[in-house]
Design an enzyme around this catalytic site. Structure first.
Site, PDB file in Angstrom:
ATOM      1  CG  ASP A  39      -2.124   0.953   1.006  1.00 13.34           C
ATOM      2  OD1 ASP A  39      -3.145   0.468   0.476  1.00 13.34           O
ATOM      3  OD2 ASP A  39      -2.033   2.147   1.354  1.00 13.34           O
ATOM      4  CG  ASN A  92      -6.836  -3.757  -5.320  1.00 12.46           C
ATOM      5  OD1 ASN A  92      -7.992  -3.877  -5.709  1.00 12.46           O
ATOM      6  ND2 ASN A  92      -6.516  -3.000  -4.278  1.00 12.46           N
ATOM      7  CB  SER A 152     -13.308   0.479 -13.401  1.00  8.10           C
ATOM      8  OG  SER A 152     -14.545   1.151 -13.393  1.00  8.10           O
ATOM      9  CE1 TYR A 165     -10.267   4.204 -11.869  1.00  9.06           C
ATOM     10  CE2 TYR A 165     -12.541   4.141 -12.641  1.00  9.06           C
ATOM     11  CZ  TYR A 165     -11.527   3.616 -11.874  1.00  9.06           C
ATOM     12  OH  TYR A 165     -11.765   2.510 -11.095  1.00  9.06           O
TER      13      TYR A 165
END
Length: 261
Positions: A39, A92, A152, A165
């Site tokens: 992360d 991810n 997405s 995006y």
């Protein structure tokens, strides 16, 4: 036989400090994998790694920025030293990188410029390239690998206020299709999971208003938002040997938001 068993595998999950990434890490660990938790925020990576370790899994927290190739390469090496060579990469990390609420203000594309586009493209496209580049030499050498990239539905069907995006996510999917053809002969599969609205900390502000949430849900055949576990179930399948003959594909996990080929 448990076809989802991942005992002996090392999984690297990027952007795993919360939401979908955290749940993917939990799913993989629950099926026997050692998990490297990446992360941007070190405290989040360490917290999830500690959560996995408390549950009995082998885990390590690896803070780092996926837009930095040198940093990602070092992170993959550290995962190998701590847990063993990376067998499975889950790309991810997404949205606009470490921004806390990237969806709070999305002006029309024609009112934006390169400085607005760069965070979306860097994280959602270059981040996938960087992490894939870092793990592939080892996967090719060992003759085994799984790469699963979370994209997405904005990259499949388009979203008016998320054009850049969506373009970056579509680019990541196209890259994965090409990569699948390049590395299949080395025992490596490459697939994508396309998500629609998942209830995560990032999306929470957008659906906090019940009336807004109700309006959004009209677009879903299954009348609820997705949960991180919905996404993690699909990622786990593609990361496991249950999907050993699946490659170059994009699996929609979207509650029927977009029903297209």
């Amino acid at each position: 036989m448990n076809v989802l068993d991942m005992t002996g595998r090392t999984v690297l999950v990027t952007g795993a400090g919360q939401g979908v990434g955290r749940q993917v890490a939990l799913h993989c660990a629950a099926h026997g994998a050692a998990v490297a938790v990446n992360d941007f925020h070190a405290d989040r990576a360490e917290a999830v790694a500690a959560e996995l370790a408390e549950a009995g899994a082998k885990a390590v927290g690896l803070p780092g920025d996926v837009t930095d190739l040198d940093g990602v390469t070092a992170m993959v090496a550290e995962a190998g030293r701590a847990l063993g060579p990376v067998d499975v990469l889950v790309n991810n990390a997404g949205n606009a990188g470490p921004a806390e609420d990237p969806l709070s203000h999305t002006p029309p594309f024609w009112e934006t410029g390169p400085e607005d586009w760069q965070p979306w493209i860097a994280t959602n496209f270059y981040g996938v390239l960087n992490a894939s580049r870092a793990v592939l030499p080892g996967m090719v050498e060992r003759g085994y690998g799984r790469i699963v990239t979370v994209i997405s539905d904005a990259g499949r069907t388009g979203e008016a206020n998320l054009a850049v995006y969506g373009g970056a996510k579509a680019g990541a999917a196209g890259f994965c299709r090409g990569l699948a053809k390049a590395v299949g002969r080395h025992g490596i599969t490459v697939n994508c999971v396309a998500l629609s609205t998942i209830e995560t900390p990032t999306i929470a502000p957008a659906i906090a208003d019940p009336e807004v949430a109700k309006k959004m849900l009209r677009g879903y055949v299954v009348r609820r938002f997705g949960q991180p576990s919905d996404a993690a179930n699909a990622v786990l399948f593609l990361a496991s040997d249950a999907a050993s003959w699946v490659t170059g594909q994009t699996y929609p996990v979207n509650g029927g938001y977009a029903i297209t080929p």
